[in-house]
Scaffold this active site. Sequence first.
Site, short mmCIF file in Angstrom:
data_model
loop_
_atom_site.label_atom_id
_atom_site.label_comp_id
_atom_site.label_asym_id
_atom_site.label_seq_id
_atom_site.Cartn_x
_atom_site.Cartn_y
_atom_site.Cartn_z
N ARG A 1 0.77 3.81 -3.33
CA ARG A 1 0.34 4.95 -3.05
C ARG A 1 1.25 6.11 -2.86
O ARG A 1 1.11 7.28 -3.33
CB ARG A 1 -0.92 4.95 -1.74
CG ARG A 1 -1.88 3.84 -2.06
CD ARG A 1 -2.91 3.95 -0.83
NE ARG A 1 -3.66 2.89 -0.83
CZ ARG A 1 -4.83 2.62 -0.35
NH1 ARG A 1 -5.52 3.74 -0.02
NH2 ARG A 1 -5.55 1.54 -0.41
N THR B 1 -0.72 0.62 -10.26
CA THR B 1 -2.06 0.28 -9.88
C THR B 1 -2.63 1.17 -9.04
O THR B 1 -4.02 0.83 -8.72
CB THR B 1 -2.08 -1.03 -9.20
OG1 THR B 1 -3.30 -1.69 -9.13
CG2 THR B 1 -1.54 -0.94 -7.77
N GLU C 1 0.83 -1.18 -0.01
CA GLU C 1 0.09 0.12 0.02
C GLU C 1 0.79 1.29 -0.03
O GLU C 1 0.44 2.32 -0.63
CB GLU C 1 -0.88 -0.05 1.21
CG GLU C 1 -1.91 -1.14 1.26
CD GLU C 1 -2.87 -1.18 0.32
OE1 GLU C 1 -3.18 -0.06 -0.38
OE2 GLU C 1 -3.92 -2.05 0.12
N ASP D 1 -5.28 -9.76 -7.95
CA ASP D 1 -5.60 -8.77 -9.26
C ASP D 1 -4.46 -8.29 -9.84
O ASP D 1 -4.39 -8.48 -11.12
CB ASP D 1 -6.76 -8.21 -8.65
CG ASP D 1 -6.09 -7.38 -7.50
OD1 ASP D 1 -5.41 -7.50 -7.11
OD2 ASP D 1 -7.17 -6.19 -6.96
N GLU E 1 -11.91 1.01 -10.02
CA GLU E 1 -11.72 0.02 -11.54
C GLU E 1 -12.51 -0.12 -12.57
O GLU E 1 -12.12 0.23 -13.60
CB GLU E 1 -11.68 -1.40 -10.78
CG GLU E 1 -10.47 -1.80 -9.95
CD GLU E 1 -10.68 -1.28 -8.34
OE1 GLU E 1 -11.95 -1.23 -8.12
OE2 GLU E 1 -9.83 -1.31 -7.87
C1 DMJ Z 1 -6.17 0.57 -4.85
O1 DMJ Z 1 -5.26 0.79 -3.76
C2 DMJ Z 1 -5.53 0.00 -5.86
O2 DMJ Z 1 -6.14 0.19 -7.34
C3 DMJ Z 1 -5.27 -1.46 -5.64
O3 DMJ Z 1 -4.54 -2.20 -6.85
C4 DMJ Z 1 -6.49 -2.21 -5.41
N1 DMJ Z 1 -7.19 -1.60 -4.35
C5 DMJ Z 1 -7.55 0.13 -4.29
C6 DMJ Z 1 -8.76 0.39 -5.15
O4 DMJ Z 1 -9.80 -0.38 -5.37
#
Ligand code: DMJ
Length: 650
Positions: free
Chosen positions: A281, A634, A277, A410, A545
């Site tokens: 981020r 992501t 995370e 995912d 998403e």
């Molecule tokens: C985000 O932190 C990122 O997109 C991650 O890949 C999946 N979860 C959240 C958003 O849903």
Amino acid sequence: MHAPSRPDYVSVHFTGQQTGSYNNGKQWRRQSYWRKWKQLSRLQRSLFLFMLVLLFICGLASYSSVTKQLRGFTVREQETESNILQKPFKPHVLPEPVKQGQDPLLEQLSQRKLSNKRGPPVLLNRLQKKGNASNILSEVKVADIKKEGEEERVISWRGAVIDTVQATDGTKDGENKEDSPGNRNVNQSKVLETERMEAVREAFRHAWKGYKEYAWGHDELRPVSRSYSEWFGLGLTLIDALDTMWILDLKQEFEEAREWVASELTFNKNVDVNLFESTIRILGGLLSTYHLTGDSLFLDKAKDVGSRLMPAFNTQSKIPYSDVNIGKGTAHPPRWTSDSTVAEVTSIQLEFRELSRLTQEPQYQAAVAEVMNQVHKLEGKLDGLVPMFINTNSGQFTHQGIYTLGARADSYYEYLLKQWIQGGKKENQFLEDYLQAIEGVKKNLLQKSSPNGLVFVGELSHGQFSPKMDHLVCFLPGTLALGAHNGLPADHMDLAKELMHTCYQMYVQMETGLSPEIVHFNMHQGSIRDIDVKPADRHNLLRPETVESLFYLYRFTKDRKYQDWGWKILQNFNKYTKVSSGGYTSINNVCDPDYPSPRDKMESFFLGETLKYFYLLFSEDADLISLDKYVFNTEAHPLPIWPPAEPQPL
Ligand code: DMJ
């Protein structure tokens, strides 16, 4: 009128003509009615009077309820109309925070009891056919500016509008549909583009207002209670939102945030952070902001946090631990296990690779490449699909036999493709693993729902198929489209369109028009509806998403329906998750438009990802973060695709 022969019922007969002159007609009629009245028996008179009184009471009662309904309906119509025409993005639907001393639960319950929005049967039927009453006008208004001839067959299910038209329409990728019949003209498009992009800026400002007032410098805003929550204690929302502000051209907000980074942000803190995370981020957010602005402050901060995360890789297997203390330089797995999540250890590569390229220090890239090499060779995959856990001691997959494209797996698939793109499409191992995995998805996880044949990605548990799909899986249409854009098989784009349609249905088939966290598809022939939602899965966390995938699909096809779908979703976020005092909140129940039940949290990815993708979706400028120059991590932080001639750090 004939005199009754004293029957025990009242008989009133009107005849067309009466004798007598027109001049004295009134007087004659008066005398005649009086005579008839006197001829009635007492019982007949009483019955007649009783019925008159009864009619009067019924009349009074129905008049007041009809006027109430009419008034309520008109107010809602007016509200909706003014939402569209005057202040379209401020339907402050959520309750103000409760005053001190009030029990929030009691307050919510009493509000719920008091709300009487269901209306009489006739109105309810109308709502069931058309969606929420307040949506009716917005549907009409949106339809006004929609291209003519765009046919969407609409059927109803539990108060929802369902688009039964398949997303795939044979459009070639990148083909501009501007000239095709039924499309908007250039002027309409420009107006719409400006209006929608401005709506996103407005949404961002509103979210930022809440964050600034009640959570400044903290991780997440709790908008309903006007407070904040800490996860890592690093100003997560602020860092996640930096590049969004830059892209949305919100200069003042960006400058204030930059000032905070310069003067307040320190990673020299005794805090445990999650490696994945904080990489996607914080490290991702700082790196992308550095690239967009050229401001070395962000690179310095990125180096600082990147180096503090490295202890996570000090494991027996070189598969990193999930948690790192960035102050102490120690790392550990979660308390209950020595496993890490596969998606987590394989979705930090874009960021660490870029950090190595920028710093010319190879250790970052080396650490994450080792993880990829090991996972590449591991036993326990099914046609390229990976299990969800990996052990940090043995380096082996654990809890084998369960395969999903949702939570915990995912972004493994996403980063296979994106590393290949980031590195200039030279690292064939990533491509091979990606292509094999997509074949694995098609073979093992792809099914169609009943009755409407929505294509979806389910899960496999020890050979048993489950028609369960997380909203998280909706990253896949975008990733498939990105692959097709980069020369991968055209059928990836076909599948992307099918899945995009399904992900949109996960929104549009809910009463709020917002997707739940998890859905289950019906597969039995003769099912009444395609999608079921279990009570525990009804929440919406403001996730990105679907909007993310709509952005990719629009960029590559130029089919405006994707923008229109996104526009509807944005309106529903505004309608059901916007908090009047500032911010947006995740909600507990997407199936109850009367009471979506705020969870009182604005996740940082709402600003980092969801609003950014909305903005890019509505923009016609394909050079605004060109997908041929940048690859999004992501968490929606764009990182540069490496120039071909540049020597790589490894
Ligand atoms: C985000 O932190 C990122 O997109 C991650 O890949 C999946 N979860 C959240 C958003 O849903």
